[in-house]
Design an enzyme around this catalytic site. Structure first.
Site, PDB file in Angstrom:
ATOM      1  N   HIS A   1      34.900  14.728  51.948  1.00 56.21           N
ATOM      2  CA  HIS A   1      35.845  14.310  53.042  1.00 56.21           C
ATOM      3  C   HIS A   1      36.826  13.297  52.359  1.00 56.21           C
ATOM      4  CE1 HIS A   1      36.862  10.756  55.641  1.00 56.21           C
ATOM      5  NE2 HIS A   1      37.257  11.873  56.577  1.00 56.21           N
TER       6      HIS A   1
ATOM      7  N   ARG B 255      44.064  16.950  69.556  1.00 55.45           N
ATOM      8  CA  ARG B 255      44.028  18.247  69.624  1.00 55.45           C
ATOM      9  C   ARG B 255      42.499  18.609  69.000  1.00 55.45           C
ATOM     10  NH1 ARG B 255      44.451  22.929  65.991  1.00 55.45           N
ATOM     11  NH2 ARG B 255      45.219  24.829  67.108  1.00 55.45           N
TER      12      ARG B 255
ATOM     13  N   GLU C 215      40.515  21.115  68.406  1.00 59.27           N
ATOM     14  CA  GLU C 215      40.491  21.963  67.160  1.00 59.27           C
ATOM     15  C   GLU C 215      40.358  21.342  65.906  1.00 59.27           C
ATOM     16  OE1 GLU C 215      38.778  25.222  67.060  1.00 59.27           O
ATOM     17  OE2 GLU C 215      38.750  24.917  69.361  1.00 59.27           O
TER      18      GLU C 215
END
Length: 309
Positions: A110, A268, A270
């Protein structure tokens, strides 16, 4: 500063996705341009937007995303309380990536590099800062990989200040920690936030530091992927990977500040939840065999180590 950093993350996204496609050799990133609704007018656009790039079902990467966003508007009341401000507008931009490899011997990674501004009602900047970092989440511990990742992180820090690596490594160990499990999410890396102007560091100095860390990402991660992606693995290895992915999900949904900010600022969905792995297991009260490689990893996660002498 915001124009400078936006140009940087747009370029960095291109660099990283091109390199990762070459590593995978099969799958390509799909691109999704999106707009954020305006919080004041209610219109479907006007609050900024972003460019999401997602890779799935590749030879190496089962799922991953390298996303950039540039959002602005009125700061929600809950976040005003969080930052201790009133009637504030904000601008935030950044690049965020998560890669979930298929092979359990290749670690998840990450990274995030971001810039934030807060404005007074008359439009003047009242606060501005950088944040970000990068961290590694292996499923099986290869100490040479951990040392490589941390060495690259330290090299990026050392060219700016001799104390930065030690300071931001400790913050990473503290931040990426599942307190309800009493274990770290992974083996750490760097984490920094609220990097503001000081007597020693201007915002341009911080920009130079944050971008150097961002530029070091591929060097820190790709050699590990190349070394481990061809190792054979068993169904048991894969099951362990999926169990540990469950811990990753827990951290992102319970503790992660970026997820919280995105959800509370009408982000958002997603793109926010892109970080979640595609296949996960939660087994009741699962414990690995005593003396196993799986148990070895858990011991390190419960007791963060220094990876560089």
């Amino acid at each position: 500063m915001k124009e400078q950093f936006v140009a940087y993350i747009r370029s960095l996204q291109n660099t990283i996705t091109t390199a990762l496609e070459a590593v995978d050799g099969v799958a390509a990133f799909t691109e999704d341009l999106w707009d954020r609704p305006d919080a004041v007018t209610g219109q479907t656009t006007g609050g900024g937007g972003g460019r999401s790039r997602v890779i799935e079902n590749g030879a190496v990467f089962e799922k991953g995303g390298v996303n950039i966003s540039e959002v602005h508007g009125k700061l929600p009341e809950s976040m005003q309380q969080y930052f201790g401000v009133t009637n504030a507008d904000f601008f935030a931009c950044g690049l965020s990536l998560v890669l979930h490899p298929k092979n359990p011997f290749v670690p998840t990674v990450h990274a995030n590099w971001r810039y934030f501004e807060l404005y007074s009602p008359d439009g003047n900047i009242v606060e501005q800062w950088f944040g970000g970092g990068q961290d590694l989440t292996p499923y099986y511990l290869f100490e040479e990989d951990a040392k490589h990742f941390h060495t690259v992180c330290k090299e990026a820090c050392d060219s700016h200040h001799p104390d930065f690596y030690e300071q931001y490594k400790k913050r990473c160990d503290t931040y990426f920690y599942n307190a309800h499990r009493e274990e770290a999410r992974g083996i750490g890396g760097l984490f920094f936030d609220y990097l503001k102007t000081t007597e020693d560091m201007s915002m341009q100095d911080w920009y130079a530091f944050v971008t150097e860390v961002g530029n070091s990402f591929l060097k820190s991660y790709v050699p590990i992927v190349e070394k481990r992606k061809g190792l054979p693995f068993s169904e048991a290895n894969r099951n362990w990977q999926e169990i540990r992915r469950g811990r990753y999900v827990e951290f992102n949904l319970v503790h992660d500040k970026g997820t919280l900010f995105g959800l509370r600022t009408n982000g958002r969905i997603e793109s926010i939840l892109m970080s979640l792995p595609p296949v996960v297991q939660w087994r009741y009260d699962y414990h690995p065999d005593v003396g196993s490689e799986e148990e070895k990893l858990l011991e390190v996660l419960k007791h963060p180590r220094e990876w560089i002498d």
